[in-house]
Design a protein around this motif. Structure first.
Motif, PDB file in Angstrom:
ATOM      1  N   TYR A  66      42.485  91.075  82.523  1.00 52.73           N
ATOM      2  CA  TYR A  66      41.842  92.229  83.140  1.00 52.73           C
ATOM      3  C   TYR A  66      41.269  93.182  82.090  1.00 52.73           C
ATOM      4  N   ILE A  67      42.093  93.513  81.102  1.00 51.34           N
ATOM      5  CA  ILE A  67      41.632  94.445  80.066  1.00 51.34           C
ATOM      6  C   ILE A  67      40.479  93.824  79.279  1.00 51.34           C
ATOM      7  N   GLY A  68      40.591  92.534  78.956  1.00 48.26           N
ATOM      8  CA  GLY A  68      39.503  91.858  78.253  1.00 48.26           C
ATOM      9  C   GLY A  68      38.209  91.882  79.044  1.00 48.26           C
ATOM     10  N   TYR A  69      38.305  91.629  80.367  1.00 53.06           N
ATOM     11  CA  TYR A  69      37.105  91.650  81.211  1.00 53.06           C
ATOM     12  C   TYR A  69      36.532  93.061  81.300  1.00 53.06           C
ATOM     13  N   ARG A  70      37.409  94.019  81.473  1.00 56.14           N
ATOM     14  CA  ARG A  70      36.972  95.401  81.642  1.00 56.14           C
ATOM     15  C   ARG A  70      36.305  95.948  80.382  1.00 56.14           C
ATOM     16  N   THR A  71      36.810  95.551  79.219  1.00 57.85           N
ATOM     17  CA  THR A  71      36.272  96.106  77.978  1.00 57.85           C
ATOM     18  C   THR A  71      35.266  95.205  77.275  1.00 57.85           C
ATOM     19  N   GLY A  72      35.169  93.945  77.683  1.00 57.64           N
ATOM     20  CA  GLY A  72      34.258  93.031  76.988  1.00 57.64           C
ATOM     21  C   GLY A  72      33.590  92.011  77.871  1.00 57.64           C
ATOM     22  N   GLY A  73      33.655  92.199  79.190  1.00 60.55           N
ATOM     23  CA  GLY A  73      33.006  91.259  80.101  1.00 60.55           C
ATOM     24  C   GLY A  73      33.726  89.914  80.140  1.00 60.55           C
ATOM     25  N   TRP A  74      32.992  88.894  80.593  1.00 58.27           N
ATOM     26  CA  TRP A  74      33.594  87.560  80.725  1.00 58.27           C
ATOM     27  C   TRP A  74      34.032  86.996  79.374  1.00 58.27           C
ATOM     28  N   ILE A  75      33.252  87.264  78.349  1.00 59.30           N
ATOM     29  CA  ILE A  75      33.625  86.804  77.009  1.00 59.30           C
ATOM     30  C   ILE A  75      34.913  87.513  76.572  1.00 59.30           C
ATOM     31  N   GLY A  76      35.011  88.789  76.870  1.00 56.06           N
ATOM     32  CA  GLY A  76      36.222  89.543  76.540  1.00 56.06           C
ATOM     33  C   GLY A  76      37.441  89.011  77.266  1.00 56.06           C
ATOM     34  N   LEU A  77      37.266  88.609  78.530  1.00 58.61           N
ATOM     35  CA  LEU A  77      38.358  88.020  79.303  1.00 58.61           C
ATOM     36  C   LEU A  77      38.873  86.755  78.617  1.00 58.61           C
ATOM     37  N   ILE A  78      37.972  85.856  78.293  1.00 55.57           N
ATOM     38  CA  ILE A  78      38.359  84.593  77.642  1.00 55.57           C
ATOM     39  C   ILE A  78      38.967  84.871  76.272  1.00 55.57           C
ATOM     40  N   ASN A  79      38.353  85.771  75.534  1.00 54.70           N
ATOM     41  CA  ASN A  79      38.818  86.151  74.208  1.00 54.70           C
ATOM     42  C   ASN A  79      40.254  86.694  74.269  1.00 54.70           C
ATOM     43  N   ALA A  80      40.510  87.618  75.192  1.00 59.64           N
ATOM     44  CA  ALA A  80      41.838  88.227  75.309  1.00 59.64           C
ATOM     45  C   ALA A  80      42.881  87.203  75.754  1.00 59.64           C
ATOM     46  N   LEU A  81      42.514  86.321  76.678  1.00 59.00           N
ATOM     47  CA  LEU A  81      43.459  85.289  77.118  1.00 59.00           C
ATOM     48  C   LEU A  81      43.816  84.343  75.972  1.00 59.00           C
ATOM     49  N   ILE A  82      42.807  83.909  75.247  1.00 60.29           N
ATOM     50  CA  ILE A  82      43.072  83.025  74.107  1.00 60.29           C
ATOM     51  C   ILE A  82      43.938  83.733  73.076  1.00 60.29           C
ATOM     52  N   ALA A  83      43.605  84.982  72.770  1.00 63.18           N
ATOM     53  CA  ALA A  83      44.365  85.735  71.767  1.00 63.18           C
ATOM     54  C   ALA A  83      45.806  85.966  72.195  1.00 63.18           C
ATOM     55  N   SER A  84      46.055  86.127  73.476  1.00 61.35           N
ATOM     56  CA  SER A  84      47.430  86.399  73.928  1.00 61.35           C
ATOM     57  C   SER A  84      48.295  85.146  73.971  1.00 61.35           C
ATOM     58  N   VAL A  85      47.697  83.972  74.187  1.00 58.14           N
ATOM     59  CA  VAL A  85      48.509  82.747  74.247  1.00 58.14           C
ATOM     60  C   VAL A  85      48.473  81.944  72.952  1.00 58.14           C
ATOM     61  N   LEU A  86      47.513  82.209  72.087  1.00 55.49           N
ATOM     62  CA  LEU A  86      47.381  81.446  70.848  1.00 55.49           C
ATOM     63  C   LEU A  86      48.627  81.509  69.965  1.00 55.49           C
ATOM     64  N   PRO A  87      49.259  82.670  69.775  1.00 55.98           N
ATOM     65  CA  PRO A  87      50.475  82.685  68.951  1.00 55.98           C
ATOM     66  C   PRO A  87      51.573  81.767  69.480  1.00 55.98           C
ATOM     67  N   THR A  88      51.769  81.750  70.783  1.00 54.31           N
ATOM     68  CA  THR A  88      52.787  80.890  71.379  1.00 54.31           C
ATOM     69  C   THR A  88      52.436  79.425  71.186  1.00 54.31           C
ATOM     70  N   VAL A  89      51.187  79.079  71.395  1.00 57.73           N
ATOM     71  CA  VAL A  89      50.749  77.687  71.227  1.00 57.73           C
ATOM     72  C   VAL A  89      50.953  77.242  69.776  1.00 57.73           C
ATOM     73  N   LEU A  90      50.546  78.072  68.833  1.00 60.39           N
ATOM     74  CA  LEU A  90      50.698  77.716  67.423  1.00 60.39           C
ATOM     75  C   LEU A  90      52.167  77.567  67.033  1.00 60.39           C
ATOM     76  N   LEU A  91      53.009  78.484  67.492  1.00 68.80           N
ATOM     77  CA  LEU A  91      54.442  78.391  67.173  1.00 68.80           C
ATOM     78  C   LEU A  91      55.082  77.169  67.817  1.00 68.80           C
ATOM     79  N   MET A  92      54.675  76.838  69.042  1.00 62.72           N
ATOM     80  CA  MET A  92      55.218  75.644  69.692  1.00 62.72           C
ATOM     81  C   MET A  92      54.826  74.384  68.923  1.00 62.72           C
ATOM     82  N   ILE A  93      53.587  74.312  68.472  1.00 63.22           N
ATOM     83  CA  ILE A  93      53.145  73.158  67.684  1.00 63.22           C
ATOM     84  C   ILE A  93      53.954  73.080  66.390  1.00 63.22           C
TER      85      ILE A  93
END
Length: 184
Positions: A66-93
């Protein structure tokens, strides 16, 4: 409008430092989006948090989207989602790669063997709790029938658990609700 870099940094930092899930990461998200990058006010953040708490699923990904979409549009939404889950994905790997390398050591075998009984007991307690709640809401006969039908569907017929959940959901919508105070 926040820059895509700011959106990514805000949610990546929250994701990497927010060990313990939503309750520990929410203050970090607030610090980043309200104080550091000033993407929104305290009141706006409180509203986003309230909306996020009403929806099912992980709070941080809902807020990031929501915050990503509100502050950066659709690209911001995708960007914020990737940024929020990327640390977990990297640590799991990283952890799975380390576990694969160390799987033959006795202490690792002992740890993994110790986890199985703990998870079994936890699932057993969860099942018992569900059984008690189903007795309250459905009664023993209806609850037992649903359990037996679900068990037969999965292990005798071979249905996927998702199909069984969908069938039970439709049945719950279509069948009349049990009257309060009546117990079988």
């Amino acid at each position: 409008m926040a820059s895509q870099k700011e959106i990514f940094v805000a949610f990546f930092r929250s994701g990497i430092l927010g060990f313990g899930g939503g309750p520990s990461a929410i203050p970090l998200v607030k610090k980043e989006v309200v104080d550091t990058f000033q993407m929104m006010t305290d009141e706006e953040f409180a509203e986003v948090l309230a909306i996020g708490n009403t929806l099912p699923g992980p709070i941080i990904t809902k807020m990031a989207g929501y915050i990503g979409y509100r502050t950066g549009g659709w690209i911001g939404l995708i960007n914020a989602l990737i940024a929020s889950v990327l640390p977990t994905v990297l640590l799991m790997i990283l952890f799975l790669a380390a576990l694969k390398q160390l799987k033959d050591f006795d202490f690792v075998k002992g740890m993994t063997n110790g986890v199985v009984p703990v998870v079994t007991v936890m699932l057993g307690l969860l099942t018992w709790d569900f059984l008690k709640k189903s007795k309250k809401s459905l009664g023993w006969k209806a609850g037992g029938f649903i359990f037996a039908a679900s068990f037969a569907g999965m292990f005798v017929i071979g249905l996927h658990p998702g199909v069984i959940i969908a069938i039970l959901f439709l049945a719950a919508l279509l069948l009349p609700a049990k009257k309060e105070g009546k117990d079988e």
